[in-house]
Each structure stands twice: as C-alpha cells, then as structure tokens.
Write a protein that holds these residues in place. Structure first.
Motif, PDB file in Angstrom:
ATOM      1  N   ALA A   1       0.820  -1.219   0.000  1.00 22.27           N
ATOM      2  CA  ALA A   1       0.000   0.000   0.000  1.00 22.27           C
ATOM      3  C   ALA A   1       0.851   1.265   0.000  1.00 22.27           C
ATOM      4  N   MET A   2       2.128   1.155   0.405  1.00 24.25           N
ATOM      5  CA  MET A   2       3.005   2.322   0.442  1.00 24.25           C
ATOM      6  C   MET A   2       3.623   2.632  -0.923  1.00 24.25           C
ATOM      7  N   LEU A   3       3.506   1.678  -1.861  1.00 27.02           N
ATOM      8  CA  LEU A   3       4.082   1.844  -3.188  1.00 27.02           C
ATOM      9  C   LEU A   3       2.952   1.857  -4.204  1.00 27.02           C
ATOM     10  N   PRO A   4       2.735   2.969  -4.930  1.00 28.72           N
ATOM     11  CA  PRO A   4       1.653   3.023  -5.919  1.00 28.72           C
ATOM     12  C   PRO A   4       1.784   1.916  -6.956  1.00 28.72           C
ATOM     13  N   LEU A   5       0.664   1.523  -7.552  1.00 32.21           N
ATOM     14  CA  LEU A   5       0.664   0.476  -8.564  1.00 32.21           C
ATOM     15  C   LEU A   5       1.512   0.881  -9.767  1.00 32.21           C
ATOM     16  N   ALA A   6       2.023  -0.108 -10.455  1.00 33.77           N
ATOM     17  CA  ALA A   6       2.936   0.148 -11.570  1.00 33.77           C
ATOM     18  C   ALA A   6       2.291   0.977 -12.671  1.00 33.77           C
ATOM     19  N   ARG A   7       0.962   0.916 -12.839  1.00 36.20           N
ATOM     20  CA  ARG A   7       0.278   1.669 -13.888  1.00 36.20           C
ATOM     21  C   ARG A   7      -0.080   3.086 -13.438  1.00 36.20           C
ATOM     22  N   SER A   8       0.302   3.439 -12.217  1.00 35.45           N
ATOM     23  CA  SER A   8       0.016   4.776 -11.728  1.00 35.45           C
ATOM     24  C   SER A   8       0.851   5.804 -12.477  1.00 35.45           C
ATOM     25  N   MET A   9       0.350   7.034 -12.526  1.00 35.53           N
ATOM     26  CA  MET A   9       1.097   8.115 -13.152  1.00 35.53           C
ATOM     27  C   MET A   9       2.323   8.507 -12.335  1.00 35.53           C
ATOM     28  N   ASN A  10       2.301   8.238 -11.034  1.00 32.71           N
ATOM     29  CA  ASN A  10       3.443   8.544 -10.165  1.00 32.71           C
ATOM     30  C   ASN A  10       3.839   7.280  -9.423  1.00 32.71           C
ATOM     31  N   THR A  11       5.026   6.815  -9.691  1.00 34.43           N
ATOM     32  CA  THR A  11       5.493   5.594  -9.046  1.00 34.43           C
ATOM     33  C   THR A  11       6.826   5.852  -8.353  1.00 34.43           C
ATOM     34  N   PHE A  12       7.199   4.900  -7.502  1.00 31.03           N
ATOM     35  CA  PHE A  12       8.480   4.965  -6.792  1.00 31.03           C
ATOM     36  C   PHE A  12       9.308   3.764  -7.237  1.00 31.03           C
ATOM     37  N   GLU A  13      10.316   4.041  -8.053  1.00 29.45           N
ATOM     38  CA  GLU A  13      11.121   2.990  -8.661  1.00 29.45           C
ATOM     39  C   GLU A  13      12.368   2.710  -7.824  1.00 29.45           C
ATOM     40  N   PRO A  14      12.720   1.432  -7.627  1.00 31.89           N
ATOM     41  CA  PRO A  14      13.916   1.095  -6.840  1.00 31.89           C
ATOM     42  C   PRO A  14      15.185   1.609  -7.499  1.00 31.89           C
ATOM     43  N   MET A  15      16.171   1.955  -6.660  1.00 37.75           N
ATOM     44  CA  MET A  15      17.421   2.506  -7.174  1.00 37.75           C
ATOM     45  C   MET A  15      18.385   1.442  -7.668  1.00 37.75           C
ATOM     46  N   GLY A  16      18.402   0.270  -7.003  1.00 38.65           N
ATOM     47  CA  GLY A  16      19.349  -0.778  -7.376  1.00 38.65           C
ATOM     48  C   GLY A  16      20.026  -1.367  -6.157  1.00 38.65           C
ATOM     49  N   SER A  17      21.339  -1.469  -6.176  1.00 37.41           N
ATOM     50  CA  SER A  17      22.101  -2.032  -5.059  1.00 37.41           C
ATOM     51  C   SER A  17      22.365  -0.960  -4.011  1.00 37.41           C
ATOM     52  N   VAL A  18      21.993  -1.253  -2.769  1.00 37.37           N
ATOM     53  CA  VAL A  18      22.148  -0.328  -1.649  1.00 37.37           C
ATOM     54  C   VAL A  18      23.191  -0.893  -0.688  1.00 37.37           C
ATOM     55  N   LEU A  19      24.120  -0.055  -0.265  1.00 37.49           N
ATOM     56  CA  LEU A  19      25.138  -0.462   0.704  1.00 37.49           C
ATOM     57  C   LEU A  19      24.697  -0.062   2.101  1.00 37.49           C
ATOM     58  N   LEU A  20      24.576  -1.047   2.985  1.00 38.08           N
ATOM     59  CA  LEU A  20      24.175  -0.804   4.371  1.00 38.08           C
ATOM     60  C   LEU A  20      25.378  -1.026   5.283  1.00 38.08           C
ATOM     61  N   LEU A  21      25.817   0.046   5.946  1.00 40.37           N
ATOM     62  CA  LEU A  21      26.932  -0.001   6.897  1.00 40.37           C
ATOM     63  C   LEU A  21      26.337   0.063   8.295  1.00 40.37           C
ATOM     64  N   SER A  22      26.348  -1.067   8.989  1.00 42.31           N
ATOM     65  CA  SER A  22      25.635  -1.179  10.252  1.00 42.31           C
ATOM     66  C   SER A  22      26.600  -1.262  11.425  1.00 42.31           C
ATOM     67  N   SER A  23      26.202  -0.710  12.576  1.00 44.86           N
ATOM     68  CA  SER A  23      27.053  -0.736  13.771  1.00 44.86           C
ATOM     69  C   SER A  23      26.857  -2.047  14.528  1.00 44.86           C
ATOM     70  N   TRP A  24      27.546  -2.170  15.651  1.00 43.98           N
ATOM     71  CA  TRP A  24      27.595  -3.424  16.394  1.00 43.98           C
ATOM     72  C   TRP A  24      26.585  -3.504  17.528  1.00 43.98           C
ATOM     73  N   ARG A  25      25.911  -2.414  17.850  1.00 39.63           N
ATOM     74  CA  ARG A  25      25.114  -2.376  19.070  1.00 39.63           C
ATOM     75  C   ARG A  25      23.899  -3.304  19.024  1.00 39.63           C
ATOM     76  N   PHE A  26      23.255  -3.363  17.850  1.00 39.45           N
ATOM     77  CA  PHE A  26      22.099  -4.234  17.660  1.00 39.45           C
ATOM     78  C   PHE A  26      22.313  -4.997  16.356  1.00 39.45           C
ATOM     79  N   PRO A  27      23.019  -6.121  16.420  1.00 50.12           N
ATOM     80  CA  PRO A  27      23.492  -6.806  15.211  1.00 50.12           C
ATOM     81  C   PRO A  27      22.392  -7.171  14.221  1.00 50.12           C
TER      82      PRO A  27
END
Length: 443
Positions: A100-126
C-alpha cells in the motif's frame, strides 16, 4: 586480514574468517547488480512472500540467532531474544503494509527502486539495525550489500544464511567481510546506488563525504547527545526508572544512551541514593543465563576506554558511588557504575559513553542547568522530569537541544533521518531508496 569473533564473556577467540579478496568482492558486486535488475521487476506479492518467509525463519531460529548475538557481542540473552522477535515483526509489517506504500505500476506517479544499496551497520544491535532497513529496502525492490561491524563476522554469516534459507534470489543480499579501504571503494562504485549508515558522527562524515562526491543518496542514524534534567518536584520513582532504562539497557552500549543526569539540589541526594541502591542489584553475570541483569561489553578496547574515562573523572574531582572498578576474572565485564559530582568539562560527560555508567551533575538552580547545557545542541535530546508541566516547558524553550521531552524517555522513536523522514510508527521509510517517476501522456 581476518575478522575475529571473540566471546566477550570469556575474552576468548571463537573463530576467524578471511576478508573477501578483490576478485571475490567484484564477483559479489556484479551479482548484486544483476539481482537488483531482476528484483525490481518482481511483483509486490513476491516481495511480500520473501519477507514473510524471513519472518518465519527468524521466529523459528530465534534461540540460535539470539545466542549468536550473545556469544559475539555479549548482549543479554533476554535482550537478544527480544531483538530477534522485533526483526520478525518488522518483516511482517512491511510484507503486509508495504504494497500500500508503493503506488501500482500503472500509476502516473510511481516509486522505482534505485538498485544495489550499501548498508553499513554498527555493532550495538546486530540484527535489528540490519532488518529495520533490510525489510523495507527489499520490499521497495532493491538489492542490499551489507557490511556489519568487524567484531560480528558470525552474525553477518547468520544473516546471509537466513536469506539463502528463505529462497531469496542469488545475490539479492550479501554480507561482506571487507576492510575499510574496500568499503571506500564500494561507496564510489557506480553500481552502488545509495547508502545507509549507523554509527558515530566522525565515521559518518567520512562516509557522507565520499557519497557526496558521487551525489549518492545517504540516510544516517547517528549517535547523539542525550540528557536527563531532574527538577526538585520530579516523581523520583519515574526518574530513576527512566535513568535505568536509558543508561543501562544493552549494558549501556547505546548510541542514544543518556550522557548524564543534571539534578536540582532539592532532589539530588535522594536521586543518587535510590539509583545507587538499584544499581547495587545489577551484578555482571553470564549473558546466556536469562536471570542475568548485566552482560559484558562487546570489546576489550571499549571496556578499557570506559575505565580510562572513569579514572580521569575521579582524578578531576568526581566521586564513585557504585562500581567504577575493573573486576577480576575473565571476560570484558564492567560493573554497573555511578559517578557523582561530575562537571560539564569532564571527558566522561563531553564524550559519548558506551558502557554501564551513569554520571550525575548537581546543578544549584535552573539557570545553572541552562549554562551547563550550552554547546551540547541542537542535535541532542533532553528529557525534563517535573510535576510542573508549565515549568518544564519554559525550561525546554531555553535549552539548545533540537528535541525536548517532558516526562518522556529519549529512547522512544529513535532512528534514521533522511529527507524522506520516518514512516508512521517510527519505521524506516520504504521510499528512502526509490526514485520518483512521473508519467505524462499527451494524445
């Protein structure tokens, strides 16, 4: 270079894993790029199904995953079990609410994924600091390259195994055991489209500078100043309970833990007496036992640094009320500690603490509290404890902090900040790593 996993409760080496070679890293980045291109075309039902499988696997393996965190960073077993459960709930949430947070693909306004995302995470909550970003990022149609802290190679391997067991497409999520120079090369790699970072501001500035040179989106979860101000008319029981939760959860290893407690003179003695009585019951114990109330710190260096700060404060006039001494025996334990008569100029107050230590600063009046807070904002948070709400609000307006709370704990609603902000209920934004695409059709 090898990544070494230590057991903080004993200080002994558990295992060591080799760093990825340049060729191995290149292969994984290529696979991530291919997986991102395929995954962006997947249906929201397929994405939801993957997150639901991950949630089920997290729940089914909660004891094993919790024990991995306990044995690799010293987290109390009951806290580790709660962290696994929280990750499962987050996967379920985005599996259910994400479409529900991402409009349908046939919508005039959509949110397209960027691709590969790098996540640099700390040690406090693995697990939690990974899954709170991983779930919405996958739901949005992106792939993830994951770099955990160097002391968590086994947790990194567990996360990758979970994705494999959940039948995630090959290359969709990789845990990378890589060096800092390799991380820098990834940040500037054109195949990495965006970054998420959690940790201290010094490291964040370097990461953000590299990302900025490439004009890459980055969202940050940064350590920040937190403070409790306890006025004479405060509810003492509530103030002490809040102090225990905000300073001693996760053995005090929190990026948002309260740095100090500024206490008005009329309540200072009572606050110190009641807090010290509570802390005397917090005895370091085996983190694998559910009855334990205080586990070891994650690394020996962290414990040494904490004790150095304590010793410097004592030499400068602070008084030890509880703890503040290195215990004998194996493991990287530090007792629940309380320093009284701390001054704002002391390093133990000015720098972020990671460990079970509370600092009490006695303020002669409200004006002194305002003076002592100068230079600590505006990125910080302060909790003011008082029965006089009008007085609390008046004081809040004079303090430099960006967030001022009255009779409310700072640890609530903490998280990543970005231009897209947080979603409802404090969840990471599912659109943080999406391009807005607009379609206009003319006859």
């Amino acid at each position: 270079m090898a990544f070494i996993s230590y057991h903080p409760a004993t200080g002994t080496e558990v295992t060591r894993l080799n760093t990825l070679s340049a060729a191995e890293l290149e292969q994984r980045v290529q696979q991530s790029q291919l997986a991102a291109q395929t995954w962006r075309q997947s249906s929201v039902s397929d994405r939801s199904a993957l997150l639901n499988r991950l949630a089920s696997l997290l729940s089914a393996n909660r004891e094993r995953l919790a024990m991995c965190m306990t044995r690799e960073m010293g987290k109390l077993l009951n806290e580790a079990l709660a962290e696994v459960d929280r990750c499962a709930l987050e996967c379920n949430y985005f599996a259910t609410q994400g479409p529900a947070m991402l409009p349908l693909a046939r919508s005039m306004n959509t949110f397209e994924p960027m691709g590969s995302v790098l996540l640099l995470s700390s040690w406090r909550f693995p697990l939690w600091q990974v899954f709170r970003v991983l779930a919405p990022t996958l739901m949005a149609g992106n792939a993830v390259l994951l770099k955990l802290a160097e002391n968590l190679p086994l947790c990194a391997r567990e996360i990758e195994s979970l994705l494999t067991e959940a039948d995630a497409p090959n290359g969709l999520v990789f845990s990378l055991l890589i060096t800092k120079p390799q991380v820098a090369s990834l940040i500037i790699d054109t195949r990495v489209k965006a970054l998420a970072f959690s940790g201290n501001r010094e490291d964040a500035s370097r990461v953000a500078a590299l990302a900025g040179q490439q004009l890459k989106p980055i969202v940050l979860e940064l350590d920040e100043t937190e403070l409790h101000v306890i006025l004479d008319d405060a509810d003492l029981n509530l103030a002490v309970a809040a102090a225990l939760r905000s300073r001693f959860r996760n053995a005090g290893q929190l990026g948002h833990a309260a740095r100090g407690f500024m206490v008005a003179p009329g309540i200072a003695d009572s606050f110190v007496t009641k807090l010290s009585a509570q802390l005397a019951e917090w005895q370091p114990g085996d983190p694998e036992q559910l009855v334990s109330t205080l586990g070891p710190l994650a690394t020996q260096m962290q414990r040494d640094e904490l004790h150095f700060q304590v010793q410097a404060a004592l030499a400068d006039g602070a008084q030890a009320v509880v703890g503040c001494e290195l215990p004998a025996g194996a493991g990287w334990y530090y007792p629940a500690s309380l320093l009284d008569w701390v001054h704002p100029q002391m390093t133990v107050f000015r720098q972020q603490l990671s460990g079970p230590l509370a600092c009490v600063l006695r303020a002669p009046n409200v004006e002194a509290i305002i003076d002592m807070c100068q230079g600590l904002g505006p990125d910080g948070t302060v909790s003011i404890w008082t029965r006089n709400i009008a007085q609390g609000e008046q004081l809040a307006r004079q303090l430099p902090f960006g967030t001022c709370l009255i009779n409310r704990e700072p640890c609530q609603d903490k998280g990543y900040r970005s231009q897209s902000g947080l979603m409802a209920e404090g969840h990471f934004s599912i659109r943080a790593f999406c391009h807005t695409k607009t379609l206009r059709v003319s006859a």
